[in-house]
Design an enzyme around this catalytic site. Structure first.
Site, mmCIF file in Angstrom:
data_model
loop_
_atom_site.group_PDB
_atom_site.id
_atom_site.type_symbol
_atom_site.label_atom_id
_atom_site.label_comp_id
_atom_site.label_asym_id
_atom_site.label_seq_id
_atom_site.Cartn_x
_atom_site.Cartn_y
_atom_site.Cartn_z
ATOM 1 N N SER A 1 42.718 30.389 102.975
ATOM 2 C CA SER A 1 44.337 29.838 102.961
ATOM 3 C C SER A 1 43.906 28.404 104.158
ATOM 4 O O SER A 1 42.875 28.801 104.985
ATOM 5 C CB SER A 1 44.091 30.750 104.970
ATOM 6 O OG SER A 1 45.366 30.752 105.469
ATOM 7 N N ARG A 2 44.967 27.500 103.194
ATOM 8 C CA ARG A 2 45.005 26.182 103.186
ATOM 9 C C ARG A 2 45.466 25.651 104.722
ATOM 10 O O ARG A 2 46.034 24.738 104.932
ATOM 11 C CB ARG A 2 45.963 26.099 102.344
ATOM 12 C CG ARG A 2 44.866 25.705 100.690
ATOM 13 C CD ARG A 2 45.792 25.329 99.839
ATOM 14 N NE ARG A 2 45.106 25.332 98.991
ATOM 15 C CZ ARG A 2 46.100 26.347 97.604
ATOM 16 N NH1 ARG A 2 46.938 27.271 98.023
ATOM 17 N NH2 ARG A 2 44.542 26.784 96.129
#
Length: 509
Positions: free
Chosen positions: A374-375
């Site tokens: 998850s950026r």
């Protein structure tokens, strides 16, 4: 000039001006050729790209077509629906309007097609408006960073790849590995907020190219668990023409934007964008557009980027609403380096990679923690979950590294054996049945107890029973406030220390 003639001239001039200001004229052309749902129209020179055209068929009714190719002597359009009624020589008129779809409170709980027609047989509804299918994404100054968590109810997702409101998280994997199940479970989790009176998330599920029997099962599952009341289903099934499969994601985005623009939070699931890309490729090849890589047209990246960029967390001066997107992409034999997967990966804010090998080993959800990311990171997590999940990521990474080498030899030291035992229990703990979303407090407590070693004396086969018995005590008198504290994001690690003795003594196996 006499007075009578002067008065008559003034009346004519006034009527001419009123006619210019209020009238609308349409161009008229004719169908020069029709084949495979594509028509070539001659005689129309002022059509716009994406404009709706009316094809007047022999029955006296008209069929809608969408203008896509604007060429020198003709217009290439795709018929939306009954292409079998169109004949060569039929009249075509312009409408000076773009595609739009029905939106509003009465659309919640309904099944509609990309043209806004209700498919579930219910009443049409009165409290309705229309939103354009194609719309510019919010600008940079109209957004704010993602900071609010969107709880999915799936332990492995909420702890390792957290999703925030306004984020775009890709769900990717081969067919039949649980991609749709993960997305539907996320929709089911949002119902807890609606039932408890908190501001909930309105959901839109877009079905692209699925079998009708599969879609019926999904709709019945949502209705059976009370989730259809806050969910709109946009359906373009496998029997529909490629034009409707192409338009379905944009129609779903228009419905979700209605909630976002009024200050609420919305979630949209695109299931799946691989089929939309195939439908767009089919339309483009029939329109004689030059093919590129894997026969896709050159603008297939723009196809998905202009769709996913509409997901955003709006700034406070626009109401603070959000639109979260969960696009689904299907891979072939786990090849994430193919054209469409790499395109969508580069657009989204992270991906959840579901692995076939894990699925067949019984790890459900079959998320690969090493390839999933998850950026947005921990910005979409509460401070408590951020502290708890940090050690979980580290222990799982060490377990994967040691497990790869331990299969080559049996002479292991005690520390390595403890590491392997802890990793096996954490893997077992992150397994979860479908349609059983977890509360944020349950996720936090479960992972806290596992990472602190309170489940180490329990066998992996009995871990699920011990966890369930432990979490049931969250509703008991002494811990009733802990659930509310964790759900509100105000709990600390010290608040969870009360569960230390509980993890040891609740169930002796």
């Amino acid at each position: 000039m006499s007075k009578r003639k002067t008065l008559k001239a003034n009346v004519i001039n006034r009527a001419r001006e009123n006619y210019k200001n209020t009238s609308w004229t349409s161009e008229v052309g004719y169908v020069r050729s029709v084949a495979d749902g594509i028509i070539k129209v001659s005689g129309i020179r002022r059509a716009a790209a994406g404009e709706l055209l009316r094809v007047w068929v022999q029955s006296g009714d008209f069929v809608i077509a969408l203008a896509l190719n604007l060429e020198k002597d003709e217009v290439g359009a795709v018929v939306l629906g009954r292409d079998y009624e169109v004949r060569q020589g039929d009249l075509v008129t312009t409408t000076d309007s773009l595609m739009s779809i029905t939106v509003g409170p009465d659309v919640a709980g309904r099944v509609i097609d990309p043209l806004g027609r209700f498919l579930d047989g219910g009443p049409t509804g009165n409290n309705l408006d229309r939103n354009p299918l194609e719309r510019n994404a919010p600008g940079i100054l109209d957004r704010r960073s993602v900071h609010e968590p969107l709880h999915t109810g799936v332990k492995v997702v909420d702890s390792l790849t957290p999703i925030g409101r306004g984020q775009r998280e890709l769900i990717i994997g081969d067919r039949q590995v649980g991609k749709t199940t993960l997305a539907v479970d996320t929709i089911l989790r949002q119902g807890q907020d609606h039932l408890e009176g908190r501001p909930g998330v309105y959901c839109v599920y877009v079905s692209i190219g699925q079998k009708r029997s599969t879609l019926v099962q999904i709709v019945q599952s949502l209705r059976r668990r009370g989730a259809l009341g806050y969910t709109t289903v946009v359906a373009a099934t496998a029997s529909e023409p490629a034009s409707l499969l192409y338009l379905a994601p944009y129609a779903g985005a228009a419905v979700a934007e209605y909630y976002r623009d009024r200050g609420d939070h919305s979630l949209i699931v695109y299931d799946d964008l691989s089929k939309q890309a195939v439908a767009y490729r089919e339309m483009s090849l029939l329109l004689r557009r030059p093919p590129g890589r894997e026969a896709h047209p050159g603008d297939v990246f723009y196809l998905h980027s202009r769709l996913l960029e509409r997901s955003a967390k709006l700034a406070d001066h626009l109401g603070g609403g959000s639109l979260t997107a969960l696009p689904i992409v299907e891979t072939q034999a786990g090849d994430v380096s193919a054209y469409i997967p790499t395109n969508v990966i580069s657009i989204t804010d992270g991906q959840i990679f579901l692995e076939t090998e894990l699925f067949y080993r019984g790890v459900r959800p079959a998320m690969n923690p090493g390839l999933s990311v998850s950026r947005v990171g921990s910005a979409a997590q509460t401070a408590l979950m951020k502290k708890i999940s940090g050690s979980l990521k580290l222990e799982l990474a060490q377990f994967r590294e040691v497990a790869a080498f331990s299969q080559f030899g049996s002479d292991l030291d005690d520390a390595t054996r403890r590491l392997l035992a802890r990793g096996a229990r954490l893997t077992e703990l992150l397994k979860q049945r479908s349609a059983t979303p977890y509360d944020p407090a349950e996720v936090a407590c479960s992972i806290y107890l596992a990472t602190r070693g309170h489940f180490d004396d329990c066998g992996p086969e009995d871990l699920t029973q011990l966890e369930g018995t432990t979490l049931d005590t969250l509703d008991s008198g002494s811990l009733v406030g802990l659930r509310e504290l964790v759900a509100a994001g105000g709990a600390s690690l010290e608040d969870l220390e009360v569960l230390s003795l509980l993890g040891r003594s609740t169930l002796v196996i």
